[in-house]
Enzyme design. Structure first.
Site, mmCIF file in Angstrom:
data_model
loop_
_atom_site.group_PDB
_atom_site.id
_atom_site.type_symbol
_atom_site.label_atom_id
_atom_site.label_comp_id
_atom_site.label_asym_id
_atom_site.label_seq_id
_atom_site.Cartn_x
_atom_site.Cartn_y
_atom_site.Cartn_z
ATOM 1 N N ASP A 152 0.826 -1.208 0.000
ATOM 2 C CA ASP A 152 0.000 0.000 0.000
ATOM 3 C C ASP A 152 0.860 1.258 0.000
ATOM 4 O OD1 ASP A 152 0.911 -0.539 2.566
ATOM 5 O OD2 ASP A 152 -1.037 -0.361 3.548
ATOM 6 N N ASP A 183 7.035 3.927 2.774
ATOM 7 C CA ASP A 183 7.194 5.022 3.729
ATOM 8 C C ASP A 183 8.670 5.071 4.150
ATOM 9 O OD1 ASP A 183 6.444 7.002 5.576
ATOM 10 O OD2 ASP A 183 5.816 5.568 7.082
ATOM 11 N N LYS A 242 5.563 7.759 0.012
ATOM 12 C CA LYS A 242 5.810 8.878 0.945
ATOM 13 C C LYS A 242 7.313 9.092 0.993
ATOM 14 C CE LYS A 242 2.586 8.318 4.735
ATOM 15 N NZ LYS A 242 2.437 8.135 6.186
ATOM 16 N N PHE A 264 -0.745 10.936 7.408
ATOM 17 C CA PHE A 264 -1.212 9.587 7.718
ATOM 18 C C PHE A 264 -2.548 9.366 7.021
ATOM 19 C CE2 PHE A 264 -2.892 5.958 9.846
ATOM 20 C CZ PHE A 264 -1.769 5.162 10.003
ATOM 21 N N VAL A 265 -2.572 8.417 6.107
ATOM 22 C CA VAL A 265 -3.762 8.218 5.278
ATOM 23 C C VAL A 265 -4.462 6.904 5.608
ATOM 24 C CG1 VAL A 265 -2.943 9.638 3.360
ATOM 25 C CG2 VAL A 265 -2.359 7.215 3.428
ATOM 26 N N ASP A 295 -5.385 1.322 6.962
ATOM 27 C CA ASP A 295 -6.102 1.424 8.228
ATOM 28 C C ASP A 295 -5.421 2.344 9.220
ATOM 29 O OD1 ASP A 295 -3.826 -0.292 8.775
ATOM 30 O OD2 ASP A 295 -4.825 -0.767 10.671
ATOM 31 N N ARG A 336 -10.366 0.598 6.429
ATOM 32 C CA ARG A 336 -9.859 -0.059 5.219
ATOM 33 C C ARG A 336 -10.901 -0.078 4.109
ATOM 34 N NH1 ARG A 336 -5.043 -2.554 6.494
ATOM 35 N NH2 ARG A 336 -4.845 -3.499 8.552
HETATM 36 P P1 IMP Z 1 7.542 1.356 5.945
HETATM 37 O O1 IMP Z 1 8.047 0.033 6.422
HETATM 38 O O2 IMP Z 1 7.891 2.453 6.897
HETATM 39 O O3 IMP Z 1 7.911 1.694 4.525
HETATM 40 O O4 IMP Z 1 5.982 1.312 6.084
HETATM 41 C C1 IMP Z 1 5.217 0.713 5.213
HETATM 42 C C2 IMP Z 1 3.954 0.187 5.876
HETATM 43 O O5 IMP Z 1 3.503 1.031 6.926
HETATM 44 C C3 IMP Z 1 2.873 0.169 4.861
HETATM 45 O O6 IMP Z 1 2.813 -1.103 4.277
HETATM 46 C C4 IMP Z 1 1.627 0.495 5.647
HETATM 47 O O7 IMP Z 1 1.026 -0.689 6.068
HETATM 48 C C5 IMP Z 1 2.099 1.251 6.860
HETATM 49 N N1 IMP Z 1 1.854 2.700 6.715
HETATM 50 C C6 IMP Z 1 2.766 3.665 6.475
HETATM 51 N N2 IMP Z 1 2.197 4.867 6.383
HETATM 52 C C7 IMP Z 1 0.865 4.671 6.551
HETATM 53 C C8 IMP Z 1 -0.276 5.543 6.508
HETATM 54 O O8 IMP Z 1 -0.207 6.768 6.295
HETATM 55 N N3 IMP Z 1 -1.477 4.943 6.701
HETATM 56 C C9 IMP Z 1 -1.629 3.608 6.912
HETATM 57 N N4 IMP Z 1 -0.585 2.763 6.931
HETATM 58 C C10 IMP Z 1 0.644 3.281 6.751
HETATM 59 MG MG MG Z 2 1.324 -2.590 5.139
#
Ligand code: IMP
Ligand code: MG
Length: 172
Positions: free
Chosen positions: A97, A100, A128, A149-150, A156, A162
């Site tokens: 999804d 980040d 992001k 934060f979306v 979710d 969701r």
């Molecule tokens: P990362 O490991 O920091 O890249 O985070 C990725 C995961 O964090 C994604 O697969 C999402 O499940 C969750 N996540 C990151 N930002 C958001 C947000 O703004 N809303 C909901 N879930 C998020």
């Molecule tokens: Mg995820």
């Protein structure tokens, strides 16, 4: 649908971009056997919509990963359930999804490579960029967003929202 959520990306905007992504992936994988891996739970809705726009035969697997607690990354990627043996000798397209910090996808990309995949690419609904801590870029992405934060379209906040058909920002 919820007065605490501000609409950021509409259902029709998502649909248009997903149609284009599906066409690109169809073209790029036309001479390979494509194995799509859905990272549950957040990319379930995106994967389902994208799959319907891919016009070549596709194998689908799902793995459950999590790294978020509330609105913050816990810093640790947790797997729940199946191992990655199915990746051996496959061309893998990981669908998530949000990209980040990059922790989740970079961890899974490494693990899928170590499991013997022939190739690994990534496709995300949202990028992001500003939060990136690990050097990873998505091979395919639908939208770039700011540091918000979306929720919705599969994403979710503590298990809720969701099922919103659009992408929104939680107020407060
Ligand atoms: P990362 O490991 O920091 O890249 O985070 C990725 C995961 O964090 C994604 O697969 C999402 O499940 C969750 N996540 C990151 N930002 C958001 C947000 O703004 N809303 C909901 N879930 C998020
Ligand atoms: Mg995820």
């Amino acid at each position: 649908m919820d007065k605490n959520i501000t609409k950021l990306i509409t259902q029709s905007a998502i649909r248009n971009v997903v149609i284009g992504l599906g066409a690109t992936i169809t073209h790029d994988y036309r001479k390979r056997d494509l194995t799509v891996v859905c990272l549950l739970d957040g990319s379930l809705v995106f994967t389902a919509n994208l799959l319907l726009q891919i016009r070549i035969p596709v194998n689908l697997y799902s793995i459950k990963v999590s790294s978020y607690e509330g609105k913050e990354s816990s810093g640790v990627v947790k797997y729940d359930g199946r191992d990655l043996e199915f990746c051996k000798d496959k061309d893998i397209l990981l669908i998530d999804d949000i990209l980040d910090s990059g922790l989740t996808l970079s961890t899974v990309v490494n693990d899928v490579k170590n499991a013997g995949a022939v190739s690994v690419r990534t496709c995300v609904l949202l990028n992001k960029q500003i939060n990136r801590q690990i050097d990873i870029e998505p091979d395919y992405k639908a939208f770039d967003i700011e540091n918000e934060f979306v929720v919705g379209f599969g994403m979710d906040y503590n298990g809720l929202h969701r099922n919103l058909p659009y992408i929104g920002v939680l107020k407060g």
